[in-house]
Write a protein that holds these residues in place. Structure first.
Motif, PDB file in Angstrom:
ATOM      1  N   HIS A   1      -2.132   5.898  -1.155  1.00  0.00           N
ATOM      2  CA  HIS A   1      -2.412   6.242  -2.535  1.00  0.00           C
ATOM      3  C   HIS A   1      -3.913   6.161  -2.832  1.00  0.00           C
ATOM      4  CE1 HIS A   1       1.890   5.331  -2.790  1.00  0.00           C
ATOM      5  NE2 HIS A   1       1.910   5.997  -3.923  1.00  0.00           N
TER       6      HIS A   1
ATOM      7  N   GLY B   1       0.221  13.625  -9.098  1.00  0.00           N
ATOM      8  CA  GLY B   1       0.488  12.190  -9.048  1.00  0.00           C
ATOM      9  C   GLY B   1       0.712  11.553 -10.401  1.00  0.00           C
TER      10      GLY B   1
ATOM     11  N   SER C   1      -2.103   6.123  -9.704  1.00  0.00           N
ATOM     12  CA  SER C   1      -2.565   6.544  -8.388  1.00  0.00           C
ATOM     13  C   SER C   1      -1.785   7.770  -7.956  1.00  0.00           C
ATOM     14  CB  SER C   1      -2.404   5.419  -7.357  1.00  0.00           C
ATOM     15  OG  SER C   1      -1.032   5.128  -7.153  1.00  0.00           O
TER      16      SER C   1
ATOM     17  N   ARG D   1      -0.460  10.091  -4.418  1.00  0.00           N
ATOM     18  CA  ARG D   1      -0.243  10.020  -2.970  1.00  0.00           C
ATOM     19  C   ARG D   1      -1.066  11.087  -2.267  1.00  0.00           C
ATOM     20  NH1 ARG D   1       5.800   9.567  -1.050  1.00  0.00           N
ATOM     21  NH2 ARG D   1       4.634   9.077   0.848  1.00  0.00           N
TER      22      ARG D   1
END
Length: 344
Positions: free
Chosen positions: A154, A191, A202, A204
């Motif tokens: 992340h 995200g 965060s 990915r």
């Protein structure tokens, strides 16, 4: 099934013992599932007009601009909780007194304008060292994030937001830098709005694999992936021990507002006037979800009270559920339906 908390046939609803509806009692009647969100920084970029028209044009070409046009909304945790209580993992449907219903690919396509045909959204999340992930970011996003902003696979939304603010696109920006900036924004949309998870704030990095060629992004079935992710989060949230959930719950809230009359906010008589489709425009037409960016009130509908919403759903009859929302003779959706006919 008249009562979701006491199903008549346990041979079908065999997971009732672990279902959150079984815990509802006089002591827990007001308990809610809290929704985790990761989208505040992407909305700051969008609403503060930090996204140059060159970036917006790319986002439209990729199929993500419609998600931004739907705007940010307050998620009603109480409404989401009442719906989760009626979600059944055994059937992937909501069980109401008037029948079963579920969010479909058509809903995702119309509400957010995402593609539902094409290649599967998938990839291999190969384990990398922090240094390797940093260089992937440098190559794809145009900056080298500090190690504190990388956690597993992340990347912090803060790092993406701060980079964008420090490197705003203008008419003179090179095309290479515009593409990298657009990937940053797209990763924040993916995200923060489409696939928000429990990491919070965060995104990915696995999604970067699908953003390398911006011309190819729209060839993926993003709508199918969003729907599958929503189903997965609903199935996770129904467990007795769960008190939080993630996922694209804006889609679920719009679905509920559009179909369930007893929880439908009053739009104060406003009608969304959709202009004719202009193929040369930045985006041909706003998705259906954009209608809910206009003013509405809860004068005649319950909100922020799971007990009242739960009771309203318990009393709902067949006439209070809109089984066919998207009618071509409805001025609010006519142009939208015509525009997305090739997707549904």
């Amino acid at each position: 099934m008249a009562d979701n908390r006491n199903p008549e046939d346990l041979s079908v609803l065999y997971l009732q013992a672990t279902h959150m509806s079984s815990r509802v009692s006089s002591l827990t009647v007001d308990d809610i599932v809290k929704v985790k969100r990761s989208d505040n920084l992407i909305w700051k970029l969008y609403t503060d007009n930090y996204l140059h028209r060159r970036v917006l044009s790319y986002l439209n070409h990729m199929g993500f601009y419609g998600v931004l046009e739907c705007g940010s909304q307050v998620i009603d945790n109480h409404l989401i909780t009442a719906l989760v209580e009626r979600w059944r993992r055994e059937t992937h449907t909501f069980h109401f007194t008037c029948g079963e219903a579920t969010v479909t690919l058509q809903d995702v396509s119309i509400i957010w304008g995402l593609t539902i045909d094409g290649e599967a959204v998938t990839g291999v999340d190969v384990s990398h060292k922090v240094e390797e992930r940093q260089h992937i970011c440098l190559d794809m996003l145009g900056f080298l994030p500090e190690s504190k902003y990388l956690k597993g696979g992340h990347l912090s939304m803060t790092a993406l937001h701060d980079h964008c603010i420090s490197n705003l696109v203008n008419d003179e920006t090179s095309e290479v830098d515009v593409v990298k900036f657009t990937r940053c924004v797209a990763l924040m949309i993916i995200g923060g709005i489409m696939f928000p998870d429990y990491q919070g704030r965060s995104a990915r990095l696995i999604f970067l694999q699908l953003l390398r060629d911006l011309d190819n992004v729209k060839s993926y079935s993003w709508g199918s992936a969003v729907l599958a992710f929503l189903y997965r989060e609903l199935c996770n949230a129904i467990r007795v021990e769960k008190s939080t959930m993630a996922g694209p719950l804006y889609i679920l809230q719009i679905w509920a507002w559009s179909r369930i009359k007893c929880v439908n906010p009053d739009r104060d008589g406003l009608t969304l006037v959709v202009p004719p489709v202009d193929p040369d425009a930045l985006i041909p037409v706003s998705p259906y979800g954009a209608r809910w960016t206009y003013g509405f009130s809860y004068t005649y509908s319950p909100t922020h009270s799971v007990r009242i919403i739960r009771d309203s759903l318990d009393r709902m009859n067949n006439n209070e559920f809109n089984w066919s929302v998207y009618q071509k003779n409805d001025i609010d959706v006519k142009t939208i339906i015509d525009s997305y006919d090739n997707k549904i």
